[in-house]
Design an enzyme around this catalytic site. Structure first.
Site, PDB file in Angstrom:
ATOM      1  N   SER A 102       0.786  -1.240   0.000  1.00  0.00           N
ATOM      2  CA  SER A 102       0.000   0.000   0.000  1.00  0.00           C
ATOM      3  C   SER A 102       0.812   1.281   0.000  1.00  0.00           C
ATOM      4  O   SER A 102       0.236   2.368  -0.107  1.00  0.00           O
ATOM      5  CB  SER A 102      -0.955   0.014   1.203  1.00  0.00           C
ATOM      6  OG  SER A 102      -2.025  -0.867   0.986  1.00  0.00           O
ATOM      7  N   LYS A 105       0.269   3.926  -2.700  1.00  0.00           N
ATOM      8  CA  LYS A 105      -0.726   4.999  -2.656  1.00  0.00           C
ATOM      9  C   LYS A 105      -0.095   6.387  -2.493  1.00  0.00           C
ATOM     10  O   LYS A 105      -0.768   7.398  -2.695  1.00  0.00           O
ATOM     11  CB  LYS A 105      -1.725   4.716  -1.548  1.00  0.00           C
ATOM     12  CG  LYS A 105      -2.606   3.508  -1.901  1.00  0.00           C
ATOM     13  CD  LYS A 105      -3.274   2.872  -0.701  1.00  0.00           C
ATOM     14  CE  LYS A 105      -4.037   1.619  -1.162  1.00  0.00           C
ATOM     15  NZ  LYS A 105      -4.468   0.772  -0.056  1.00  0.00           N
ATOM     16  N   SER A 160      -6.293   3.445   3.934  1.00  0.00           N
ATOM     17  CA  SER A 160      -5.706   2.621   2.873  1.00  0.00           C
ATOM     18  C   SER A 160      -6.793   1.947   2.038  1.00  0.00           C
ATOM     19  O   SER A 160      -6.654   0.787   1.629  1.00  0.00           O
ATOM     20  CB  SER A 160      -4.776   1.560   3.479  1.00  0.00           C
ATOM     21  OG  SER A 160      -3.901   1.058   2.507  1.00  0.00           O
TER      22      SER A 160
END
Length: 543
Positions: A102, A105, A160
């Site tokens: 993640s 991102k 997230s």
């Protein structure tokens, strides 16, 4: 009778239950359980071996002479970068490609912020909300739900939310694939060399990877955007009700140095201003952290960190250790305040004793906003500078770039710029033409005594650009010197030509005299050798 039947039925049930539970397990079942246990033990052993191998892995930056020795950490690869200078303070296999999870991102938010406004309304599609892995991070956004870009970014960076990554991608680029192309182009523009993005959320894909160094470059660019820092560094955010959900959505930052996520407050750090954690089975644990310490902006990226036994993850312990290492062993030094080799800011550069040139500034100056980062105790003079002149057309105010290295490692850079010349003003009385110098907008004593209007006391100003004056004078001096040189050169060649001509004429005369066989003082008549006897003519009658 009913009581007896019930008693017998109960007794029969108890006997059947005892038979079922008392019957020993088949041999195959016992073997299967033992095999699973052995497999689990083998997997745990391999995991521990790999974790320890990561911990004992060589730190690349520790091999630099006179460089502070960095700590051992459990991450397979990591980096510390000082953001303002780009200096790499710690390098543990920082260019190794890894699955990012993640922390992808960070790039998703960066591209979205560059191509969309915060108040734009997004409508989530079926694909955006249903194509993510079941059970992965999400805020439960449904098809047709409307969120603003700002709300989606909070969900992306705090919770997230994977569907918000898809939604932002479709809103900005029209599709997830097109947005991935934008991410890859941005990575290339930032100088990333080991990065390829396949999606905007970081769920596992074999063609989706990056390196700690590349993630540091991406984060360095992202924190230049104040909105990114604000959102990423927010501990919690309450999102309003939407057209599909009448209740508010409460978001908490998953970065444990920013917010005590799941009650874990051991790693809270008020110097941390932004960051993003990530985790998948393939990527293990990843973390990006930005901290401001001792005037430095430190970016720490760790990738592929194993969990220890139990719920403890050494992810944040590693990052805390790296932040302490950087802040305790390095300092940020201003270049303009310490550079002497390229210092040209001299008030006596062109001094004539007059107010016109006495206060003039130099033509170029070292940019005062340039810094280098050096280990504590290392003098500024030990950094090696390299001057590279700027190509025309890139930035008209930049003359050259001044880069520094220490022990072969880049530690910072700055520019040498054209100085903003101080333009001095001289006023001349409009009526009398006097050339007295006076402050701008101040009336003369005569006009004040006479009580004249402002229009009658207007001044004529002459603005002198000292830089242009000096350049003009320099050009004139060069032209004069060139003319003097050409004149001397011409006279030199003319004189030599005259000497050569006289010499040739002298040699010609001597040769001519030799051919005649006599000198000039014997030219009264021909020589005896060449005298001719006249022939006798026959007289008449002589036969």
């Amino acid at each position: 009778m009913k009581i007896q039947y019930r008693f017998l039925a109960g007794l029969l049930a108890c006997s059947l239950s005892f038979t079922v539970f008392a019957t020993p397990l088949p041999v195959e079942a016992r073997r299967q359980t033992a095999a699973e246990k052995a497999a689990a033990e083998e997997a745990a052993r391999q995991k521990e071996e790999e974790r320890l191998s990561y911990y004992n892995k060589e730190i690349d930056s520790n091999s630099i002479p006179n460089w502070p020795q960095g700590p051992q950490i459990y991450a397979d690869s990591a980096v510390i970068m000082e953001a303002s200078t780009g200096t790499i303070l710690y390098n543990k296999d920082m260019d190794k490609p890894q699955y990012p999870a993640s922390i992808t991102k960070v790039m998703t938010a960066l591209v979205a912020l560059e191509h969309a406004s915060l108040d734009e309304v997004m409508t989530y599609s079926y694909y955006a909300t249903h194509s993510i892995t079941p059970g992965s991070s999400s805020i439960g956004t449904t098809e047709g739900e409307e969120l603003t870009v700002e709300e989606s970014l909070y969900a992306l960076l705090l919770e997230s939310a994977n569907e918000c990554g898809n939604g932002l991608a479709e809103h900005v680029a029209g599709s997830v694939e097109a947005f991935a192309d934008m991410m890859n182009q941005k990575a290339a523009d930032l100088g990333c060399t080991n990065t390829h993005f396949a999606n905007p959320h970081g769920l596992h894909d074999e063609n989706h990877y990056t390196s700690p160094h590349d993630m540091a470059l991406i984060t360095r660019e992202a924190i230049k955007n104040e909105t990114f820092v604000t959102i990423s560094g927010t501990p919690s955010y309450d999102m309003r009700a939407t057209n599909k959900d009448e209740t508010m959505t409460y978001m908490k930052n998953h970065h444990k140095m920013i917010f005590p996520f799941r009650g874990d407050s051991d790693y809270l750090d008020n110097t941390v201003i932004a960051g993003k954690p990530g985790a998948t089975d393939a990527a293990l644990n990843t973390l990006v952290t930005v901290s401001e310490r001792n005037g430095m902006t430190l970016i720490v990226v760790t990738m592929r960190t194993h969990s220890a036994d139990g719920p403890v993850v050494p992810l944040y312990a590693d990052t805390a250790l790296l932040l302490d290492y950087a802040s305790d062993n390095f300092s940020k030094i201003n270049i303009a305040s310490n550079e002497t080799n390229f210092s040209v800011d001299n008030s006596n550069f062109f001094h004539t004793g007059s107010s016109i040139f006495g206060g003039s500034r130099s033509l170029v100056e070292v940019n005062p906003n340039g810094y280098i980062v050096l280990p504590n105790g290392v003098a500024f003079s030990e950094a090696s500078p390299t001057l590279e002149f700027q190509n025309e057309g890139i930035d008209p105010d930049v003359v050259a770039t001044l880069s520094y290295t220490y022990q072969g490692q880049p530690v910072g850079r700055t520019t040498i710029d054209l100085a903003k010349s101080a333009i001095q003003e001289f006023t001349f009385n409009k009526e009398t033409g006097a050339d007295q110098e006076s402050p701008v907008g101040q009336d003369t004593k005569e006009s004040q005594e006479a009580g004249q209007d402002t229009e009658d006391t207007k001044k004529t100003f002459i603005k002198i650009n000292i830089r242009l004056v000096l350049i003009f004078i320099l050009v004139i001096v060069i032209v004069i010197l060139l003319l003097i040189f050409l004149r001397k050169l011409w006279r030199h060649f003319y004189f030599r030509e005259r000497i050569s001509g006289n010499h040739r004429r002298s040699r010609y005369r001597k040769n001519r005299r030799r051919r005649t066989g006599t000198s000039s003082r014997h030219r009264s008549g021909p020589s005896v050798r060449y005298q001719r006897t006249p022939k006798k003519r026959n007289r008449r009658g002589d036969f």
